[in-house]
Design an enzyme around this catalytic site. Structure first.
Site, PDB file in Angstrom:
ATOM      1  N   ASP A 173      40.506   1.091  91.243  1.00  0.00           N
ATOM      2  CA  ASP A 173      41.308   1.419  92.198  1.00  0.00           C
ATOM      3  C   ASP A 173      41.040   0.179  93.075  1.00  0.00           C
ATOM      4  O   ASP A 173      39.555  -0.150  92.897  1.00  0.00           O
ATOM      5  CB  ASP A 173      41.455   3.199  92.533  1.00  0.00           C
ATOM      6  CG  ASP A 173      42.554   2.886  93.669  1.00  0.00           C
ATOM      7  OD1 ASP A 173      43.528   1.789  93.531  1.00  0.00           O
ATOM      8  OD2 ASP A 173      42.254   3.716  94.071  1.00  0.00           O
ATOM      9  N   ASP A 181      50.548   2.294  94.107  1.00  0.00           N
ATOM     10  CA  ASP A 181      51.524   3.318  94.728  1.00  0.00           C
ATOM     11  C   ASP A 181      53.555   3.689  95.106  1.00  0.00           C
ATOM     12  O   ASP A 181      53.489   3.114  96.368  1.00  0.00           O
ATOM     13  CB  ASP A 181      50.503   4.111  96.084  1.00  0.00           C
ATOM     14  CG  ASP A 181      49.382   4.225  96.329  1.00  0.00           C
ATOM     15  OD1 ASP A 181      48.843   4.325  95.175  1.00  0.00           O
ATOM     16  OD2 ASP A 181      48.484   3.784  97.420  1.00  0.00           O
ATOM     17  N   GLU A 236      42.270  -4.987  94.776  1.00  0.00           N
ATOM     18  CA  GLU A 236      42.732  -5.756  95.430  1.00  0.00           C
ATOM     19  C   GLU A 236      41.987  -7.571  95.754  1.00  0.00           C
ATOM     20  O   GLU A 236      42.545  -8.400  95.702  1.00  0.00           O
ATOM     21  CB  GLU A 236      43.725  -5.968  96.128  1.00  0.00           C
ATOM     22  CG  GLU A 236      44.830  -5.027  95.314  1.00  0.00           C
ATOM     23  CD  GLU A 236      44.800  -3.459  95.542  1.00  0.00           C
ATOM     24  OE1 GLU A 236      44.079  -3.156  95.815  1.00  0.00           O
ATOM     25  OE2 GLU A 236      45.025  -2.952  94.171  1.00  0.00           O
TER      26      GLU A 236
END
Ligand code: GLC
Length: 767
Positions: free
Chosen positions: A406, A480, A409
């Site tokens: 997670d 999300d 990015e």
């Protein structure tokens, strides 16, 4: 940009061009696949690692000058290269497929200073001024083009008239159609046109822009301010053909472990050993089949990756082994940020070896994520990847069976990492601007390799950030979302477009991550989400509980029935993954994938196919109890009631709260297993085949469900066929794994049990 075309030279398949202001090349990789390149050839591609394309074969049938440029022909197509490195693509008969747009871009002036201030006063969003880019490719829109793909972008299936940025972005606001970027950057799209289909893959990890006809009705463009002009053009008659070639270039998702196709239960966070055990107990007690429970950041000691909180998880090995006996596989989250803390071995070792990204001054770069001040591994460096890969052992040695990557990015809490922060790119010095979009991809690659080494089984990795080609290493979820109906609606086109971008193993957080789910939303979401390859219920810290039992018995009963449905379809899903690994055809498919000649399918946002045999038309709005379903050509069977319905028309379908409208194509053979509480609970000696009258055939595949042995032939493969006369035949094509003892054919209420002969054959008369 490059000016007049001066001359050209052919060396094998590669044709190089000299322009007034630079050079470029065009290389056919196959008769319908061309690479267009200009720039620095030492920048390594993250997506194209090794291709199935045959570079050795002579592909150019003719290379010659003509009016307008130099034409490079293969047996199927030609590319006409002109001034400014314009490239037009034609079919062999000379008809155009995709041509450069030769006019100027229409850059409107934008707002004046006063108007901008006025709008900003109320806090309105001000779009960026339009500008020119260093690299800009404009292609003409010449008809009824529809554009599909581009990764995980918001909005609807057809991307025409919208513009997006490729820049991996973690923006927790509820995602809406006007978002330009999300977590993944997959700079690939396919165009369906009345002249034929094509795909374009712009292989750059630098920030790029895809304006698919928003700026103008006459052209679309893709562009970047840095990096190379490096794109692949794939022509074809159908979308499946193009996706096969795109995935031949960037790779395919390898066959997963069987259990990963089961149900996954998650929440941020199951915080203690007792809570995890409680969730497991509830799932088994209430008989909701489940294969995996996910541990979010709270299993760690103060969010330090590759640690366990000793108080809340005193003995992970014991816990995981106990859960393992009950059929649960544990997946743990791992973020890239490493906490700055003296005495924390991972931090100290990484610092000593120079494994974290640095400022241009050489100082290690620090930003904040969950653990507070953190440093970021330089995943572009193969040594750092190998180091990170080795860390997975801490998890696998406790019995962890999958790793969820997670925040890669990478997300940072004190503003974005500046562009000049120093990263590596396979031995070259690079910067954040170049490596940002590849960061999650490279982290997933390191995780995949580490799990493969430590565990030996087919690695199960989930990632949030992706680049083109991430499918080789990881599954992905869409990040999300919120527990709102708009996000359930978005899930369908979003998962379809990810699938059309080469990422087949995908799913959304079922019932939504942020905001609070309602009972009805939970049900409609599981009725949709039980068909997504990655089938996980997950939500955030502050949200109301949304486990299957959270809203009482009636909701639980319906929820359970969809999880059970999924478990009975696992052999079908597994067959689809086998097909995907061989052809690149994804699991979830928008209707247009198989019925592109029918304009009704071009914009279907609320129905999808699972393989080519099942069609789901879930209810995606609150309070709705019937809906319009469009059935493409052919005969379809109502999955629940069995009645035959003629397609190529819309029908009105009743859909009470417990019903997801589902249809099976005539002639389908659906392989099924009995319900199990987890994959492997029962020894499956008999394969159920649900047969829907018509003509059809399929391959069915089986192996040990976890090892790489299938690559050495340790699998069984069958061919089943049904003819319109009602004759059914089965043949064992490959016997490298224990075959089924029997087949149970079910057709129109009739059951026939069959065993294969010594030659591996059987037949029956069904009607
Ligand atoms: C991010 C992830 C989410 C996770 C949370 C805490 O928001 O997208 O899935 O639960 O971080 O780790």
């Amino acid at each position: 940009m490059l000016g007049k075309l001066l001359d050209f030279k052919q060396e094998g398949n590669r044709v190089s061009f000299r322009f007034e202001k630079g050079e470029g090349s065009l290389t056919p990789l196959k008769e319908t696949v061309f690479r267009v390149f200009s720039g620095d050839s030492t920048i390594p591609s993250k997506a194209v690692e090794k291709t199935e394309h045959e570079a050795g074969k002579a592909l150019c049938t003719e290379v010659c000058r003509e009016e307008g440029g130099v034409r490079v022909s293969t047996r199927c197509m030609s590319a006409l290269v002109g001034d400014d490195f314009s490239v037009d693509f034609y079919w062999a008969d000379g008809s155009p497929l995709c041509r450069e747009y030769r006019g100027e871009r229409t850059l409107s002036k934008g707002l004046g200073e006063e108007e901008r201030e006025l709008m900003a006063g109320e806090g309105h969003f001000l779009a960026e001024e339009k500008k020119r880019h260093k690299i800009e490719v404009l292609k003409a829109i010449e008809g009824d083009e529809c554009f599909y793909g581009l990764g995980d972008k918001t909005g609807f299936l057809n991307k025409r008239h919208y513009a997006y940025d490729m820049w991996n972005t973690d923006n927790p606001d509820p995602q809406v159609d006007s978002f330009r970027a999300l977590y993944k950057s997959i700079p690939f799209f396919m165009a369906r046109t009345d002249r034929g289909d094509y795909g374009i893959f712009f292989d750059t990890t630098y920030k790029s822009v895809f304006d698919m006809g928003k700026e103008s009705r006459d052209y679309y463009y893709f562009a970047a301010d840095e990096g190379n002009l490096d794109y692949y053009f794939i022509g074809g008659d159908t979308l499946p053909e193009i996706l096969t070639e795109y995935t031949a270039l960037t790779g395919r998702a390898p066959l997963p472990q069987l259990w990963t196709l089961g149900y996954h239960q998650s929440r941020w966070s199951y915080k203690t050993e007792e809570e995890v055990q409680y969730i497991g107990n509830m799932l088994r007690k209430l008989r909701v089949p489940c294969d995996s429970i996910h541990l979010d950041i709270d299993y760690m000691e103060r969010y330090k990756v590759f640690t366990w909180d000793k108080e809340r998880f005193p003995d992970p090995k014991r816990l995981l082994s106990h859960l393992g006996e009950e059929g649960f596989k544990i997946v743990t989250i791992i973020d890239p940020g490493v906490k700055v803390e003296e005495g924390y071995p991972l931090y100290e070792e990484g610092m000593k070896k120079g494994y974290f990204v640095t400022a241009p001054s050489g100082e290690t770069y620090v930003n904040a994520v969950w653990p507070g001040d953190s440093v970021f591994p330089d995943f572009g460096n193969p040594q750092v990847r190998a180091w990170w890969a080795r860390q997975q052992k801490l998890l696998t040695s406790a019995g962890v069976r999958g790793v969820w990557n997670d925040m890669n990015e990478p997300a940072t809490f004190r503003g974005e990492i500046p562009g000049d922060i120093v990263f590596s790119d396979e031995g070259q010095k690079a910067d954040h601007t170049r490596m940002h979009n590849a960061y999650g991809h490279l982290m997933a690659k390191a995780t995949y390799e580490g799990l493969k080494e430590a565990d030996g089984r087919r690695p199960f990795v989930i990632t949030r950030a992706c680049y083109a080609g991430t499918q080789k290493y990881s599954t992905a979820w869409t990040g999300d979302n919120h527990s709102i109906w708009a996000h359930l609606q978005m899930a369908v086109p979003q998962l379809c477009n990810l699938s059309l971008s080469g990422m087949p193993f995908v799913g959304t957080d079922i019932a939504g991550f942020g905001s609070d789910a309602t009972p009805e939303l939970l049900l409609r979401w599981v009725e949709t989400g039980c068909f997504s390859p990655l089938f996980r219920n997950h939500c955030c810290l502050s949200a109301v509980r949304q486990e299957p039992w959270a809203f009482g018995k009636d909701v639980l009963d319906i929820y359970r029935s969809y999880v059970e449905l999924r478990y009975t379809l696992i052999p079908y899903y597994y067959d689809l993954f086998r097909e995907e690994e061989q052809t690149g055809r994804p699991i979830l498919r928008p209707l247009v994938f198989h019925y592109e000649k029918d304009p009704e399918t071009w914009e279907t946002n609320d129905q999808f196919l699972i393989g080519d045999r099942l069609l789901a038309a879930p209810v995606l709005q609150q309070g709705v109890r019937r809906r319009v379903v469009y059935l493409p050509e052919g005969t379809w069977y109502d999955f629940w009631k069995g009645e035959a319905i003629e397609g190529k028309r819309a029908i009105l379908q009743e859909a009470p709260l417990d019903t997801c409208p589902l249809y099976v194509k005539a002639g389908s053979i659906l392989p099924r297993w009995p319900v199990q509480q987890y994959v492997g609970e029962k020894e499956i000696r008999e394969l159920i085949l649900d047969i829907y009258p018509g003509e059809g055939s399929c391959l069915h595949y089986r192996d040990d469900g976890e090892s790489f042995g299938y690559r050495e032939g340790a699998y069984a493969e069958y061919r089943f066929e049904v003819e319109s006369s009602g004759r059914f035949t089965a043949e064992l094509l490959h016997a490298g794994y224990t075959p089924y003892e029997s087949l149970l054919l079910r057709c129109r209420g009739k059951e026939i049990r069959l065993s294969l002969s010594g030659e591996g054959k059987a037949e029956a008369k069904l009607w």
